[in-house]
Write a protein that holds these residues in place. Sequence first.
Motif, mmCIF file in Angstrom:
data_model
loop_
_atom_site.group_PDB
_atom_site.id
_atom_site.type_symbol
_atom_site.label_atom_id
_atom_site.label_comp_id
_atom_site.label_asym_id
_atom_site.label_seq_id
_atom_site.Cartn_x
_atom_site.Cartn_y
_atom_site.Cartn_z
ATOM 1 N N ALA A 516 0.647 -1.141 0.003
ATOM 2 C CA ALA A 516 0.074 -0.047 0.124
ATOM 3 C C ALA A 516 0.877 1.179 -0.058
ATOM 4 N N GLY A 517 2.006 1.015 0.500
ATOM 5 C CA GLY A 517 2.985 2.214 0.372
ATOM 6 C C GLY A 517 2.936 2.869 1.752
ATOM 7 N N ILE A 518 2.932 2.289 2.899
ATOM 8 C CA ILE A 518 3.092 2.640 4.310
ATOM 9 C C ILE A 518 4.089 2.193 4.808
ATOM 10 N N ASP A 519 5.095 3.094 5.382
ATOM 11 C CA ASP A 519 6.407 2.599 5.805
ATOM 12 C C ASP A 519 6.127 2.320 7.493
ATOM 13 N N GLU A 520 5.231 2.941 8.339
ATOM 14 C CA GLU A 520 5.388 2.798 9.549
ATOM 15 C C GLU A 520 4.409 1.680 9.801
ATOM 16 N N VAL A 521 4.741 0.514 10.634
ATOM 17 C CA VAL A 521 3.733 -0.423 10.865
ATOM 18 C C VAL A 521 4.041 -0.835 12.243
ATOM 19 N N HIS A 522 2.761 -0.879 12.961
ATOM 20 C CA HIS A 522 2.627 -1.440 14.331
ATOM 21 C C HIS A 522 1.877 -2.498 14.370
ATOM 22 N N ALA A 523 2.847 -3.875 14.512
ATOM 23 C CA ALA A 523 1.986 -5.116 14.277
ATOM 24 C C ALA A 523 1.710 -5.817 15.830
ATOM 25 N N ARG A 524 0.858 -6.806 15.773
ATOM 26 C CA ARG A 524 0.651 -7.331 17.194
ATOM 27 C C ARG A 524 0.329 -6.637 18.258
ATOM 28 N N MET A 525 -0.547 -5.640 17.896
ATOM 29 C CA MET A 525 -1.084 -4.609 18.909
ATOM 30 C C MET A 525 -2.279 -5.050 19.583
ATOM 31 N N LEU A 526 -2.473 -4.966 20.945
ATOM 32 C CA LEU A 526 -3.364 -5.046 21.511
ATOM 33 C C LEU A 526 -4.078 -3.888 21.765
ATOM 34 N N PRO A 527 -5.453 -3.884 22.182
ATOM 35 C CA PRO A 527 -6.057 -2.388 22.059
ATOM 36 C C PRO A 527 -5.598 -1.597 22.922
ATOM 37 N N GLU A 528 -5.058 -1.793 24.038
ATOM 38 C CA GLU A 528 -4.310 -0.771 24.768
ATOM 39 C C GLU A 528 -3.020 -0.425 24.160
ATOM 40 N N ASP A 529 -2.352 -1.357 23.349
ATOM 41 C CA ASP A 529 -1.048 -0.794 22.559
ATOM 42 C C ASP A 529 -1.625 0.251 21.449
ATOM 43 N N GLY A 541 2.328 16.117 18.950
ATOM 44 C CA GLY A 541 1.892 17.374 18.636
ATOM 45 C C GLY A 541 1.029 17.087 17.221
ATOM 46 N N TYR A 542 0.889 15.687 16.851
ATOM 47 C CA TYR A 542 -0.105 15.343 15.748
ATOM 48 C C TYR A 542 -1.496 15.363 16.174
ATOM 49 N N LYS A 543 -2.043 15.892 15.030
ATOM 50 C CA LYS A 543 -3.590 15.786 15.111
ATOM 51 C C LYS A 543 -4.015 14.304 14.641
ATOM 52 N N VAL A 544 -4.426 13.302 15.319
ATOM 53 C CA VAL A 544 -4.681 11.927 15.198
ATOM 54 C C VAL A 544 -5.929 11.529 14.507
ATOM 55 N N ALA A 545 -5.977 10.788 13.488
ATOM 56 C CA ALA A 545 -7.272 10.371 12.888
ATOM 57 C C ALA A 545 -7.239 8.664 13.046
ATOM 58 N N MET A 546 -8.159 7.967 13.223
ATOM 59 C CA MET A 546 -7.927 6.616 13.195
ATOM 60 C C MET A 546 -9.242 5.945 12.497
ATOM 61 N N THR A 547 -8.790 4.882 11.719
ATOM 62 C CA THR A 547 -10.056 4.157 10.965
ATOM 63 C C THR A 547 -10.098 2.872 12.099
ATOM 64 N N GLY A 548 -11.066 2.504 12.064
ATOM 65 C CA GLY A 548 -11.356 1.139 13.062
ATOM 66 C C GLY A 548 -12.738 0.612 12.997
ATOM 67 N N ASP A 549 -12.987 -0.665 13.210
ATOM 68 C CA ASP A 549 -14.162 -1.459 13.188
ATOM 69 C C ASP A 549 -15.074 -1.036 14.699
ATOM 70 N N GLY A 550 -14.323 -0.295 15.369
ATOM 71 C CA GLY A 550 -15.159 0.333 16.697
ATOM 72 C C GLY A 550 -15.465 -0.739 17.849
ATOM 73 N N ILE A 551 -14.875 -2.123 17.664
ATOM 74 C CA ILE A 551 -14.853 -2.839 18.772
ATOM 75 C C ILE A 551 -13.642 -3.186 19.694
ATOM 76 N N ASN A 552 -12.982 -3.759 18.954
ATOM 77 C CA ASN A 552 -11.334 -3.917 19.666
ATOM 78 C C ASN A 552 -10.580 -2.713 19.517
ATOM 79 N N ASP A 553 -11.188 -1.728 18.719
ATOM 80 C CA ASP A 553 -10.251 -0.508 18.633
ATOM 81 C C ASP A 553 -10.935 0.646 19.365
ATOM 82 N N ALA A 554 -12.138 0.499 20.072
ATOM 83 C CA ALA A 554 -12.916 1.473 20.813
ATOM 84 C C ALA A 554 -12.014 2.349 21.505
ATOM 85 N N PRO A 555 -11.020 1.969 22.561
ATOM 86 C CA PRO A 555 -10.271 2.917 23.242
ATOM 87 C C PRO A 555 -9.536 3.925 22.317
#
Lengths: 653, 75
Positions: A516-529, A541-555
């Motif tokens: 896809a052309g993404i160079d920063e990968v965070h794998a094996r992440m638990l919801p709290e990670d 200092g970033y304004k962060v947007a996040m996509t997710g399915d809303g269940i395990n990504d909720a926090p």
Amino acid sequence: MNLLNQLKQKIRNPTSRKRLLLTVSGVFIVMGWFANWILNAPLMFNAMMITATLLAGYDIVSRAWQGLKNRHTNIELLVSIAAVGGLAIGVYWESAAVTFLFLLGGWLEARTLSKTRSTLKELIDMAPETAIVLEDGQQNEIPAREVQSGSLILVKPGGKIPVDGIVESGHTTVDESMVTGESMPAEKQEGDEVFAGTINRNGSIRLRATHSGGDTTLAKIIRRVEEAQEEKAPTQRFIERFATWYTPGIVVLSIGSFAFTQDLELALTLLVIGCPGALVISTPISIITGIGRAAKKGILIKGGEYLENAGKITALALDKTGTLTEGNPKVTNVLNFKSTAVSVGGTYEEESILATPKTFDKNGKESFSGEQQDILYWASIAESASEHPLADAILAATDNNSEIAEADRFTAHTGQGIEAEYQSNDILVGKPKFIKEQGVTVNGQVAKEIEKLAASGRTVVLVALNGELIGALGIMDTMRPDAPQMIEKLRDYGIERLLMITGDSPETAGYIAGGAGIDEVHARMLPEDKLEVVKKLQKEGYKVAMTGDGINDAPALAAADLGIAMAAAGTDVAIETADLALMSDDLMKIPEALSLSKKTLGNIRQNVVVALVTVTALLAGVFMGSVQMAGGMLIHELSVMAVILNGMRLRWA
Amino acid sequence: MESLTKTILRSDELSCPSCVSNIESTLNNMDGIEQAKVHFNTGRIEVEHNTDTVSEQDLIEAIQNTGYEAKVSQF
């Protein structure tokens, strides 16, 4: 008599009364100037101007009075005082101009604003009024909102779908653009979900109603959009606070300057420019238009605050499954190890293992060669009774998968693999570790191939028949074809940090991210990670947007400045909770949503600047003596119109 | 018995946020109206009223008297 009645009717109706007063007062002003210039009759000029003031002023004074009765001081009161004061000190033309311009401005503004509000009206009108219910072979047309869930509904070609439901029979294409923003019509057949307000194009279908009236997805969208438009953005709240002390401040200034200079005309002119009109309207106009425009594209924004946030995003964390990938794993590789046992000419051929010739069947689906199908066949027998997600992938890759035989005996080792017996053949399917534990030898060249497959991000499943390894399956959730294009768009748009957050293995995550052309990968992440990653970005200092399915990504979604949900049509939770919900499954809507938000944010800023500059210039002009009552009102009304028209540009953004 | 209903009206004519308080207080001061809320951005007017004393027509007329045209709406 009839004419008189008509006139009465017109005077009772506020809209036509305003228009009538405006016209008549305008005519008097023109006649007044005519009398002054051509006839040189200053007395007549004054009489005409006083009449014009009284006519246009009637509506303004009555509203000021309404306000006073309710213990409010409003703009109309200031304008009334200015106009009456103007008449008292004999500046009749100024009074006439102030009242006329104020009324004209209000009328023009209302007209343009109602155009902005009409985006939503189009959505409301989308919902059809009636539905044809099928009951005991009878067709009954009833109001759409009275349809009971579970009723059978007939939708004819070209008709609007009246309720949310599931297609029971028939085949058609449906234009869902009003719900999903997707312009390509969607194919619908038995079992597919359809939404109220969408248009059935060519086939006649019967559907089982699930939701009607206010419970339909369309109604929820409308409610969401309205709530979003009504929710005040931080800028709007700030400006409204400013406006609440601006007007009284001007009144105090006006009284103070009169006490100081004894110049009544100056004091009255100050009152005229005391309306913070352009300022208070600067933010709402952009927000209403921006949110309405987004809704038309299938992008639901929760409110002005989120729209402002979305316009400021500098980092985007994407989840892998379902966002960058299709969301359903597929068998991508089948390694055939039988060639080692039944090798051609008795010699071991290395290439035969590596080569995984891919062919495509007539539906464009990947299909595998005969020998590979043989491996899939045995794997399918073992998997057919399993409910593991990978089982679906294996079955889907197997030819004639509806005719797969059932195993005679079957034991599932949860998370490890499956042991099955079919016509006295022992089948083992599972993780390499599990297969080895069952006493199957995996060695030499074969082991290397398996490692290579695992390193390429695939989940490896081994297949053994009667104690001998016959093949390996590489299974992977494949990347969406438009993912690289989206990433490129996001970079163009100015997102500085793009990262992938996933619970998956680093190999799988890395493979998809690379594609896809993404160079920063965070794998094996638990919801709290995931939450930690978001917080860390915010700390930097970033304004962060996040996509997710809303269940395990909720926090993490809650902590992010903007939570984005995809394919929200039909899922109430996503529509209700996401800060930004994309109705369709189209990836390209993400950059589109962010860019539209940025444009809206820019639009708000332009409007605030225009409004502030106007107010400052007017104040300075009044004190320097270069702005009179009439001119002040004209500039003021022009600035309001400029702000409204600028906001309306977003309709075409 | 009191019968409270929520009626939604829409007006296209709100041109200045200050009109909101005018309509809101006029409605809130009427007998038989529990609560009235005017949303400037969308032009939506939500009224909770007792249908025995205040009809939809009464609402329209009350708003008309403050100088704005409004219509009853489904949503």
